[in-house]
Each structure stands twice: as structure tokens, then as C-alpha cells.
Design a protein around this motif. Structure first.
Motif, PDB file in Angstrom:
ATOM      1  N   LEU A  27     -11.422 -17.006 -10.015  1.00  0.00           N
ATOM      2  CA  LEU A  27     -10.057 -17.217  -9.543  1.00  0.00           C
ATOM      3  C   LEU A  27      -9.799 -16.255  -8.380  1.00  0.00           C
ATOM      4  N   GLU A  28      -9.976 -16.736  -7.175  1.00  0.00           N
ATOM      5  CA  GLU A  28      -9.838 -15.887  -5.996  1.00  0.00           C
ATOM      6  C   GLU A  28      -8.362 -15.668  -5.653  1.00  0.00           C
ATOM      7  N   ARG A  29      -8.080 -14.501  -5.086  1.00  0.00           N
ATOM      8  CA  ARG A  29      -6.740 -14.226  -4.579  1.00  0.00           C
ATOM      9  C   ARG A  29      -6.622 -14.790  -3.163  1.00  0.00           C
ATOM     10  N   GLU A  30      -5.493 -15.388  -2.888  1.00  0.00           N
ATOM     11  CA  GLU A  30      -5.228 -15.931  -1.548  1.00  0.00           C
ATOM     12  C   GLU A  30      -4.126 -15.087  -0.908  1.00  0.00           C
ATOM     13  N   THR A  31      -4.546 -14.121  -0.096  1.00  0.00           N
ATOM     14  CA  THR A  31      -3.577 -13.230   0.528  1.00  0.00           C
ATOM     15  C   THR A  31      -3.495 -13.487   2.028  1.00  0.00           C
ATOM     16  N   ILE A  32      -2.293 -13.324   2.548  1.00  0.00           N
ATOM     17  CA  ILE A  32      -2.052 -13.510   3.984  1.00  0.00           C
ATOM     18  C   ILE A  32      -1.405 -12.233   4.502  1.00  0.00           C
ATOM     19  N   ALA A  33      -2.026 -11.620   5.499  1.00  0.00           N
ATOM     20  CA  ALA A  33      -1.518 -10.367   6.050  1.00  0.00           C
ATOM     21  C   ALA A  33      -0.086 -10.537   6.556  1.00  0.00           C
ATOM     22  N   TRP A  34       0.748  -9.551   6.275  1.00  0.00           N
ATOM     23  CA  TRP A  34       2.156  -9.640   6.670  1.00  0.00           C
ATOM     24  C   TRP A  34       2.314  -9.797   8.178  1.00  0.00           C
ATOM     25  N   GLU A  35       1.402  -9.249   8.965  1.00  0.00           N
ATOM     26  CA  GLU A  35       1.543  -9.313  10.414  1.00  0.00           C
ATOM     27  C   GLU A  35       1.503 -10.735  10.953  1.00  0.00           C
ATOM     28  N   VAL A  36       1.001 -11.705  10.153  1.00  0.00           N
ATOM     29  CA  VAL A  36       0.978 -13.098  10.609  1.00  0.00           C
ATOM     30  C   VAL A  36       1.925 -13.968   9.787  1.00  0.00           C
ATOM     31  N   VAL A  37       2.774 -13.342   8.975  1.00  0.00           N
ATOM     32  CA  VAL A  37       3.700 -14.093   8.118  1.00  0.00           C
ATOM     33  C   VAL A  37       5.066 -14.177   8.776  1.00  0.00           C
ATOM     34  N   GLN A  97       0.857  -1.168   0.000  1.00  0.00           N
ATOM     35  CA  GLN A  97       0.000   0.000   0.000  1.00  0.00           C
ATOM     36  C   GLN A  97       0.901   1.229   0.000  1.00  0.00           C
ATOM     37  N   GLU A  98       0.407   2.314  -0.613  1.00  0.00           N
ATOM     38  CA  GLU A  98       1.189   3.529  -0.704  1.00  0.00           C
ATOM     39  C   GLU A  98       0.644   4.532   0.304  1.00  0.00           C
ATOM     40  N   VAL A  99       1.503   4.950   1.215  1.00  0.00           N
ATOM     41  CA  VAL A  99       1.118   5.909   2.253  1.00  0.00           C
ATOM     42  C   VAL A  99       2.101   7.073   2.230  1.00  0.00           C
ATOM     43  N   GLU A 100       1.591   8.258   1.848  1.00  0.00           N
ATOM     44  CA  GLU A 100       2.400   9.473   1.801  1.00  0.00           C
ATOM     45  C   GLU A 100       3.677   9.279   0.994  1.00  0.00           C
ATOM     46  N   GLY A 101       3.520   8.631  -0.151  1.00  0.00           N
ATOM     47  CA  GLY A 101       4.645   8.458  -1.060  1.00  0.00           C
ATOM     48  C   GLY A 101       5.575   7.315  -0.734  1.00  0.00           C
ATOM     49  N   ARG A 102       5.317   6.573   0.348  1.00  0.00           N
ATOM     50  CA  ARG A 102       6.183   5.442   0.724  1.00  0.00           C
ATOM     51  C   ARG A 102       5.396   4.145   0.646  1.00  0.00           C
ATOM     52  N   LEU A 103       6.056   3.094   0.199  1.00  0.00           N
ATOM     53  CA  LEU A 103       5.409   1.792   0.106  1.00  0.00           C
ATOM     54  C   LEU A 103       5.545   1.034   1.417  1.00  0.00           C
ATOM     55  N   GLN A 104       4.471   0.342   1.786  1.00  0.00           N
ATOM     56  CA  GLN A 104       4.482  -0.547   2.945  1.00  0.00           C
ATOM     57  C   GLN A 104       4.016  -1.920   2.495  1.00  0.00           C
ATOM     58  N   LEU A 105       4.696  -2.962   2.972  1.00  0.00           N
ATOM     59  CA  LEU A 105       4.286  -4.333   2.649  1.00  0.00           C
ATOM     60  C   LEU A 105       3.111  -4.715   3.540  1.00  0.00           C
ATOM     61  N   VAL A 106       1.983  -5.077   2.940  1.00  0.00           N
ATOM     62  CA  VAL A 106       0.794  -5.387   3.732  1.00  0.00           C
ATOM     63  C   VAL A 106       0.437  -6.873   3.710  1.00  0.00           C
ATOM     64  N   ALA A 107       0.838  -7.599   2.645  1.00  0.00           N
ATOM     65  CA  ALA A 107       0.437  -9.008   2.558  1.00  0.00           C
ATOM     66  C   ALA A 107       1.320  -9.746   1.559  1.00  0.00           C
ATOM     67  N   VAL A 108       1.321 -11.061   1.686  1.00  0.00           N
ATOM     68  CA  VAL A 108       1.907 -11.921   0.654  1.00  0.00           C
ATOM     69  C   VAL A 108       0.769 -12.672  -0.015  1.00  0.00           C
ATOM     70  N   GLU A 109       0.989 -13.093  -1.242  1.00  0.00           N
ATOM     71  CA  GLU A 109      -0.049 -13.808  -1.966  1.00  0.00           C
ATOM     72  C   GLU A 109       0.436 -15.201  -2.319  1.00  0.00           C
ATOM     73  N   ALA A 110      -0.411 -16.178  -2.034  1.00  0.00           N
ATOM     74  CA  ALA A 110      -0.147 -17.572  -2.409  1.00  0.00           C
ATOM     75  C   ALA A 110      -1.254 -17.985  -3.379  1.00  0.00           C
ATOM     76  N   GLY A 111      -1.509 -19.266  -3.503  1.00  0.00           N
ATOM     77  CA  GLY A 111      -2.651 -19.726  -4.283  1.00  0.00           C
ATOM     78  C   GLY A 111      -2.419 -19.728  -5.783  1.00  0.00           C
ATOM     79  N   LEU A 112      -3.423 -20.260  -6.489  1.00  0.00           N
ATOM     80  CA  LEU A 112      -3.317 -20.466  -7.934  1.00  0.00           C
ATOM     81  C   LEU A 112      -3.219 -19.154  -8.706  1.00  0.00           C
ATOM     82  N   ARG A 113      -4.054 -18.174  -8.337  1.00  0.00           N
ATOM     83  CA  ARG A 113      -4.058 -16.927  -9.093  1.00  0.00           C
ATOM     84  C   ARG A 113      -2.700 -16.225  -9.011  1.00  0.00           C
TER      85      ARG A 113
END
Length: 425
Positions: free
Chosen positions: A157-167, A118-134
Motif C-alpha cells: 500500500l504505497e503512499r501518494e504524496t504531492i509536494a506542497w510547492e505544486v499544490v 516536518q519539524e524544524v527548530e520546534g516549528r512545524l512546516q507543511l511539506v506535502a498533502v497525501e491522496a490515494g488509497l492508503r
């Protein structure tokens, strides 16, 4: 209108332009400082037109263009100053993409196919990783075709995302100190859950994770893993580390692991362990695995006959009590460690504090000998509805105890094997 997530697959290899719109190169990687719930991107790695790697601070970025993807810098090309990586920073493509991570919320291992920012005030933050088929199809460049086929058959084709806070990333090239910091989320799980996760990893990954845990958690985790996994992990560890973990385990559990190792390796670990703990394990190794001597733990909680109930409870609360494997029953012995009687924990707590143990113990003791076989041990537990059985030698000396879970751990795999065999008869 909902903003589409910013994905690593979109940014990777996108053009990077200087303040005058000239091509500097293409994005090769992003550098992350893995701190906090939403860790920030701190640097970007550019492959220049001359095929050289250029690392710039994120502060050099003026804006990110999404359609088509491009990164615009705030400086002219000749003003760009490269910066070095810090030891605590993480190269995302190298450390996460196509690699295993632990989803600590669902207690499973997944493979990362993409990263979401996600982009916050011009800086990128990692919010999730994506697994799954898609995510995998996108990573392979086949998402558009798969989307067309899915629409044809009315499939989503659903996205399978896992929040970074639990990764929790699974890294094997980290220093021990960095592992401790990296695996902080994993260490909060129950040892049985950590054991399940370890069994999904390869041997080097298992060794890395186990080395990151404190010795107590590592010992409990190792106890919960399958025998073949225990053996491989112990063999991959440094002898000092393996010995420290074995010392933290119950003697019977440590003996089980050592009995599955090559003789030379087992002897090396015994010589590295503290003398007292090693002697307890050696004693158990002299017995057959399926006998009382092989199943018992030597850490039975025993007290002298002349203590009062109040004094006994005091001992129970002491370090002596906390180090016992289990305290279903209080065993009373003489100066030669001969078993004189037994009482349950409930009986001890409800008794008059001034009474002596000799006045309230049960002197008709149900026990087994070290050579007693598994069948007779099981029948003893069942017949007398016991949670633990003392193991007493021919001279009446208390050698250890067998707990009901020790027997179940041995019996359950046999039962499941028998059931599986019957399916094919």
C-alpha cells in the motif's frame, strides 16, 4: 534510521498538556500561514475539556511527542492567552482535509486525505498533502486492517504524496483579492491544462478559479473548455466579469458561447459588453453555426493597397497586428473593405521593402461566402492546402476569416462520435 513523517491524522485529536502535565484539551486543528514553499504552522486550535475552542500561538508549544502523540505546552494552563486568527491564515482541517486541490505538476485534481509536516527548530512546516488509497484508509481509521490484508496477499500500500510547492487549494469562499494570491501556481499553467482541471471541478469551484485568473488567461481558458462547461461558467459569473472575459475572446468564440445561453442572459451580456466588441459578436450570431459566417472571426488583418512592404511590416508589429487572431496571410482591401488580393506572411517578409503591396499580391483569391456550408469550407481548405480562408460577401467586402483550427474544432467531435457509433453497429 529514516524518521517517519509527522502526519495530521496522528496529531488530530491528540492530547494537549500544559507545562505541569495537566490536560488542556485535544487538538482540533492547525492554523497555517500559506506563504513560501514550506509554509509554517502559526497557531493550534484546541477543544478544551469544557468543550470550548482555544486558539494559541505556536510559540506556546514546548515539544511534540510522537509515540503516543501528544503536544506539550511551555506554560501552565492559567497562563495561556488565546489569540485571534488573521485573515490570511488557513485552518487546515477546514480548508484542505477532505477537499479538492490541484496537483499543478501532474495537472490534475486530487482529494486530500492527510497532510505531512516536518519539524524544524520546534516549528512545524507543511511539506506535502497525501491522496490515494492508503491516505484514505488512514483517514477512515482502517489503515491497520488494510495493512494486514495487504501483507496477507503480498500487496504494497504505497503512499501518494504531492509536494506542497505544486499544490493549489480549490477554495470558493475567498475574496477576489485572496483568490488571486491563492491561485498563483495554477495561473502559470497553459490555458488548455487549466481548462482540463476546471472540467474536474463542480460549477461553484470552476467559477471561483476562473474569477481568480486575469482576464486574458480566463478568456483563453474558457475557450479551451467544453461548450457545456463554458455555458455553465458564464451563467454563474457576475455580468460585468463575464462581459470583460467575452470581450477578450475572439468574436467567433464569444458568439459560440452566447449562442448556447438563454436568450435573456445572452442579451444582458451583449448590453454589458463594449459597443464595438458587442457589434462584432452580434454580426456573427446572425449566421448559422455551421456556415462560414458562423465560423469566421471578424478580426482579419487587412492593409491598404498602396503601402510599401516596409510599411506593412511596421503595421504588422503594431497593436493592430497583435490583436489579429492569426496572421497566416495578409489581406489587401480598398477604402470600402473590398478584398483586392492576398499574400502569405512568408512572401511579405522576403519581398523588397520598397515594393508596394499592389505589386506583389495574388489577385486570384480563394474565398467563401458567409452562407457557405461546413462541407464546402472543409473541401476548400483541403483542396488548396490553406491555413485560413477569407469570407467575402456578394459585394466583395471582406467580412472575416476562417482558420483551419476553427474547422478542426468543429469536425473532430463529429469524427469521434461517428467512430464511437460504429463500434455498436
Amino acid at each position: 534510521m529514516k524518521t517517519m513523517p509527522l502526519l495530521f491524522s496522528t496529531l488530530r485529536r491528540c492530547p494537549v498538556l500544559d507545562a505541569e502535565g495537566r490536560l488542556v484539551g485535544h487538538l482540533r486543528d492547525l492554523i497555517l500561514l500559506p506563504l513560501g514553499v514550506l509554509p509554517p504552522v502559526t497557531k493550534l486550535v484546541i477543544l478544551t475539556s469544557e468543550k470550548e475552542e482555544l486558539i494559541l500561538p505556536w510559540e506556546a508549544v514546548a515539544r511534540i511527542e510522537r509515540e503516543p502523540a501528544a503536544i506539550h505546552l511551555g506554560y501552565a494552563g492559567e497562563a495561556l492567552q488565546p489569540v485571534p486568527l488573521r485573515p490570511e491564515e488557513m485552518e487546515l482541517a477546514q480548508s484542505l482535509l477532505d477537499r479538492k486541490v490541484v496537483d499543478t505538476k501532474h495537472r490534475k485534481v486530487i482529494r486530500v486525505n492527510d497532510l505531512e509536516f516536518q519539524e524544524v527548530e520546534g516549528r512545524l512546516q507543511l511539506v506535502a498533502v497525501e491522496a490515494g488509497l492508503r491516505g484514505l484508509l488512514r483517514h477512515l481509521g482502517s489503515e491497520a486492517m488494510a495493512e494486514r490484508i495487504a501483507r496477507l496477499f503480498d500487496i504494497r500500500l504505497e503512499r501518494e504524496t504531492i509536494a506542497w510547492e505544486v499544490v493549489e487549494p480549490v477554495e470558493t469562499a475567498l475574496t477576489k483579492a485572496k483568490r488571486r494570491a491563492t491561485y498563483a501556481k495554477l495561473a502559470k499553467l497553459h490555458p488548455a491544462d487549466i481548462a482540463d482541471i476546471l472540467e474536474e471541478l463542480n460549477p461553484s469551484e470552476r467559477a471561483g478559479v476562473l474569477a481568480s485568473l486575469d482576464e486574458e488567461t480566463a478568456a483563453e481558458t474558457l475557450t479551451e473548455t467544453k461548450p457545456e462547461v463554458q455555458s455553465s461558467m458564464v451563467q454563474m459569473m457576475e455580468s460585468e466579469q463575464a462581459a470583460d472575459i467575452l470581450e477578450r475572446m475572439e468574436p467567433d468564440e464569444a458568439a459560440d458561447i452566447l449562442s448556447d445561453l438563454p436568450e435573456a442572459k445572452a442579451q444582458e451580456l451583449l448590453e454589458t459588453m463594449e459597443e464595438e466588441e458587442a457589434q462584432d459578436v452580434v454580426e456573427l450570431l446572425t449566421h448559422e453555426e455551421d456556415t462560414a459566417g458562423g465560423l469566421m472571426t471578424t478580426e482579419a488583418f487587412a492593409l491598404p493597397l498602396d503601402l510599401t512592404v516596409a510599411q506593412a511590416i511596421g503595421r504588422l508589429r503594431s497593436v493592430e497586428g497583435t490583436e489579429a487572431e492569426t496572421i497566416y496571410y495578409i489581406y489587401v482591401t480598398d477604402d470600402l473593405d473590398r478584398l483586392l488580393g492576398v499574400l502569405s506572411l512568408r512572401e511579405l517578409i522576403l519581398a523588397d521593402p520598397s515594393q508596394r503591396l499592389g505589386e506583389i499580391i495574388e489577385r486570384q483569391i480563394i474565398s467563401v461566402r458567409p452562407e457557405t456550408g461546413l462541407r464546402e469550407i472543409t473541401e476548400t481548405f483541403t483542396k488548396y492546402n490553406l491555413m485560413a480562408v477569407p469570407v467575402v460577401d456578394e459585394g466583395g467586402e471582406l467580412r472575416g476569416i476562417i482558420t483551419v483550427d476553427d474547422v478542426l474544432n468543429l469536425l473532430l467531435p463529429m469524427i469521434w462520435k461517428q467512430r464511437a457509433a460504429k463500434k455498436f453497429i
